[in-house]
Scaffold this active site. Structure first.
Site, PDB file in Angstrom:
ATOM      1  N   SER A   1       0.842  -1.346  -0.562  1.00 16.97           N
ATOM      2  CA  SER A   1       0.109  -0.436   0.155  1.00 16.97           C
ATOM      3  C   SER A   1       0.820   1.172   0.214  1.00 16.97           C
ATOM      4  O   SER A   1       0.472   2.227  -0.435  1.00 16.97           O
ATOM      5  CB  SER A   1      -0.804  -0.462   1.466  1.00 16.97           C
TER       6      SER A   1
ATOM      7  N   HIS B   1      -1.301  -2.993  -7.505  1.00 22.71           N
ATOM      8  CA  HIS B   1      -2.043  -2.305  -5.831  1.00 22.71           C
ATOM      9  C   HIS B   1      -3.471  -2.270  -5.922  1.00 22.71           C
ATOM     10  O   HIS B   1      -4.078  -1.393  -6.584  1.00 22.71           O
ATOM     11  CB  HIS B   1      -1.386  -1.057  -5.496  1.00 22.71           C
TER      12      HIS B   1
ATOM     13  N   GLU C   1      -4.063   0.560  -9.015  1.00 24.15           N
ATOM     14  CA  GLU C   1      -3.488   1.091  -9.495  1.00 24.15           C
ATOM     15  C   GLU C   1      -1.905   0.109  -9.650  1.00 24.15           C
ATOM     16  O   GLU C   1      -1.462  -0.776  -9.251  1.00 24.15           O
ATOM     17  CB  GLU C   1      -2.631   1.883  -7.892  1.00 24.15           C
TER      18      GLU C   1
ATOM     19  N   ASN D   1      -3.693   6.146  -1.493  1.00 22.50           N
ATOM     20  CA  ASN D   1      -3.440   6.030  -0.121  1.00 22.50           C
ATOM     21  C   ASN D   1      -2.359   7.222   0.360  1.00 22.50           C
ATOM     22  O   ASN D   1      -2.401   7.178   1.593  1.00 22.50           O
ATOM     23  CB  ASN D   1      -2.540   4.397   0.280  1.00 22.50           C
TER      24      ASN D   1
HETATM   25  N1  LIG Z   1      -5.820  -4.184   3.876  1.00 26.75           N
HETATM   26  C1  LIG Z   1      -6.268  -3.513   2.748  1.00 26.75           C
HETATM   27  O1  LIG Z   1      -7.282  -2.657   2.896  1.00 26.75           O
HETATM   28  C2  LIG Z   1      -5.395  -2.968   1.978  1.00 26.75           C
HETATM   29  C3  LIG Z   1      -5.602  -2.594   0.713  1.00 26.75           C
HETATM   30  C4  LIG Z   1      -4.728  -3.191  -0.612  1.00 26.75           C
HETATM   31  C5  LIG Z   1      -2.877  -3.306  -0.323  1.00 26.75           C
HETATM   32  N2  LIG Z   1      -2.921  -4.060   0.634  1.00 26.75           N
HETATM   33  C6  LIG Z   1      -1.568  -4.149   0.838  1.00 26.75           C
HETATM   34  O2  LIG Z   1      -1.250  -6.044   1.115  1.00 26.75           O
HETATM   35  C7  LIG Z   1      -1.022  -6.404   1.724  1.00 26.75           C
HETATM   36  C8  LIG Z   1      -1.595  -7.361   2.805  1.00 26.75           C
HETATM   37  O3  LIG Z   1      -2.195  -6.830   3.711  1.00 26.75           O
HETATM   38  P1  LIG Z   1      -3.796  -8.084   4.046  1.00 26.75           P
HETATM   39  O4  LIG Z   1      -4.962  -6.810   4.469  1.00 26.75           O
HETATM   40  O5  LIG Z   1      -4.137  -8.467   3.617  1.00 26.75           O
HETATM   41  O6  LIG Z   1      -2.825  -7.978   4.997  1.00 26.75           O
HETATM   42  P2  LIG Z   1      -3.738  -9.424   6.028  1.00 26.75           P
HETATM   43  O7  LIG Z   1      -2.732  -9.126   7.976  1.00 26.75           O
HETATM   44  O8  LIG Z   1      -5.117 -10.105   6.190  1.00 26.75           O
HETATM   45  O9  LIG Z   1      -2.691 -10.609   5.763  1.00 26.75           O
HETATM   46  C9  LIG Z   1      -1.429 -10.958   5.651  1.00 26.75           C
HETATM   47  C10 LIG Z   1      -0.772 -12.319   5.191  1.00 26.75           C
HETATM   48  O10 LIG Z   1       0.242 -12.261   4.994  1.00 26.75           O
HETATM   49  C11 LIG Z   1       0.975 -13.107   5.646  1.00 26.75           C
HETATM   50  N3  LIG Z   1       2.279 -13.981   5.632  1.00 26.75           N
HETATM   51  C12 LIG Z   1       3.568 -12.768   6.758  1.00 26.75           C
HETATM   52  N4  LIG Z   1       4.289 -13.053   6.599  1.00 26.75           N
HETATM   53  C13 LIG Z   1       4.179 -13.609   5.335  1.00 26.75           C
HETATM   54  C14 LIG Z   1       5.825 -14.542   4.730  1.00 26.75           C
HETATM   55  N5  LIG Z   1       6.583 -14.244   5.236  1.00 26.75           N
HETATM   56  N6  LIG Z   1       5.501 -14.954   3.650  1.00 26.75           N
HETATM   57  C15 LIG Z   1       3.552 -15.788   3.012  1.00 26.75           C
HETATM   58  N7  LIG Z   1       3.405 -15.222   4.089  1.00 26.75           N
HETATM   59  C16 LIG Z   1       3.218 -14.000   5.040  1.00 26.75           C
HETATM   60  C17 LIG Z   1       0.242 -13.411   7.031  1.00 26.75           C
HETATM   61  O11 LIG Z   1       0.073 -15.184   7.321  1.00 26.75           O
HETATM   62  C18 LIG Z   1      -1.079 -13.261   6.385  1.00 26.75           C
HETATM   63  O12 LIG Z   1      -2.584 -14.657   6.306  1.00 26.75           O
HETATM   64  C19 LIG Z   1      -0.161  -5.952   2.371  1.00 26.75           C
HETATM   65  O13 LIG Z   1       1.246  -4.869   2.143  1.00 26.75           O
HETATM   66  C20 LIG Z   1      -1.042  -4.271   2.568  1.00 26.75           C
HETATM   67  O14 LIG Z   1      -0.854  -3.239   2.915  1.00 26.75           O
HETATM   68  C21 LIG Z   1      -4.139  -3.571   2.190  1.00 26.75           C
END
Ligand SMILES: NC(=O)c1ccc[n+]([C@@H]2O[C@H](COP(=O)([O-])OP(=O)(O)OC[C@H]3O[C@@H](n4cnc5c(N)ncnc54)[C@H](O)[C@@H]3O)[C@@H](O)[C@H]2O)c1
Length: 291
Positions: free
Chosen positions: A119, A140, A152, A190
């Site tokens: 993000s 993204h 994005e 963001n």
């Molecule tokens: N939440 C949102 O609204 C949103 C929107 C766009 C982008 N993002 C981005 O997406 C990414 C994930 O966010 P999320 O909301 O899904 O988080 P989340 O906490 O729901 O999921 C993260 C996952 O990553 C896994 N993980 C951690 N370390 C790991 C590794 N070394 N290898 C494999 N898996 C691993 C965790 O076990 C977990 O299942 C982040 O970079 C976040 O910034 C989030």
């Protein structure tokens, strides 16, 4: 280059949504996580979200079954490496993401494109540690992935045009719309959205309004479909805080300082919907404001 096989690292709320849309668009998907439970839960969530699309007439039962059959899971990162496209969607922490790209390195095929769903973290910096910064870019997605139209596309300083063109075509095949962003902290969406959420938390912290009045004010007064605190819970408060820190560090401007109340919620482990408690408590029938 044509992309056929896609590896997704991180099966959280974004990873499972990304797997869902790629499988529906006909790609073979391999989903990876460090948590076995996380992988099982991701398949359950994808199945449930596809069911909802079937009941709304957006997807046929046949397409649902085909999509589910295209998604496989693995805890071995080495199996992800040789695929055509890799999308890193793990926790928003630079050290976590760097370690994933380091571990993937020996398993990559020469043509493999690397992307991150980060993000906010610098695509150029993540790319610089790999052997292929020209084949690395930001991809993204917005949350919830099956619903939101925008993706994005973020060009790192070294991203080449062929990689950008390939990813632009992939986004089109998903039926989504690409917006192009340069690689500066938090990109476009963001950069604008998360400081607004942070300001809503300051408004709460300073007692200008409570959770309900702040959310209601923005919904009814600015025509936002969700209030900013409700949206923060939806995104994840840890992710919101991580993005504010990237903006604060990356742009060196005090206007991006994270609100101490946001930090306090994260320290409490009240991360929003994913932990059942954030600015609202989701453990009962209806969400109840926590302040
Ligand atoms: N939440 C949102 O609204 C949103 C929107 C766009 C982008 N993002 C981005 O997406 C990414 C994930 O966010 P999320 O909301 O899904 O988080 P989340 O906490 O729901 O999921 C993260 C996952 O990553 C896994 N993980 C951690 N370390 C790991 C590794 N070394 N290898 C494999 N898996 C691993 C965790 O076990 C977990 O299942 C982040 O970079 C976040 O910034 C989030």
């Amino acid at each position: 280059m044509e992309v056929r096989t896609v590896g997704i690292v991180g099966a959280g709320q974004m990873g499972n949504g990304i797997a869902h849309v790629f499988a529906l668009a006909g790609y073979d998907v391999l989903l990876n996580d460090i948590s076995e439970d996380g992988l099982k839960q991701a398949l359950v969530t994808i199945g449930r979200n596809l069911d909802r699309q079937v009941s709304r007439g957006k997807v046929t039962a046949e397409l649902r079954a085909e999509a589910m059959a295209r998604i496989r899971t693995t805890m071995k990162l080495s199996e992800i490496g040789p695929l055509d496209l890799i999308i890193e969607a793990a926790t928003e922490r630079e050290t976590v993401k760097q370690a994933i790209f380091d571990d993937l390195a020996p398993h990559l095929k020469p043509h493999t494109i690397l992307t991150s769903n980060t993000s906010s973290i610098s695509i150029t910096r993540l790319a610089s540690r790999t052997d292929r910064p020209e084949k690395f870019m930001g991809l993204h997605f917005m949350n919830p992935v099956p619903v939101m139209q925008l993706v994005e596309l973020i060009r790192g300083i070294a991203t080449d045009q062929a990689t950008w063109d390939t990813m632009h075509a992939v986004v089109a095949r998903l039926g989504k719309t690409a917006a192009s962003a340069e690689d500066f902290p938090a990109f476009i969406v963001n950069r604008i959205l998360i400081p607004m959420i942070n300001e809503a938390v300051y408004t709460l912290y300073e007692g200008v309004g409570n959770v309900k009045s702040i959310d209601q004010a923005l919904k009814l007064g600015a025509n936002h479909p969700m209030g900013p605190l409700e949206l923060a819970d939806f995104i994840g408060l840890d992710t919101c805080l991580a993005i504010m820190n990237v903006l604060y560090d990356g742009l060196a401007d005090s206007k991006y300082r994270p609100c101490p109340l946001l930090t306090k919620y994260v320290e409490a482990g009240w991360l929003g919907r994913k932990t059942q408690r954030g600015f609202y408590d989701y453990r009962g029938e209806v969400p109840v404001p926590t302040r």
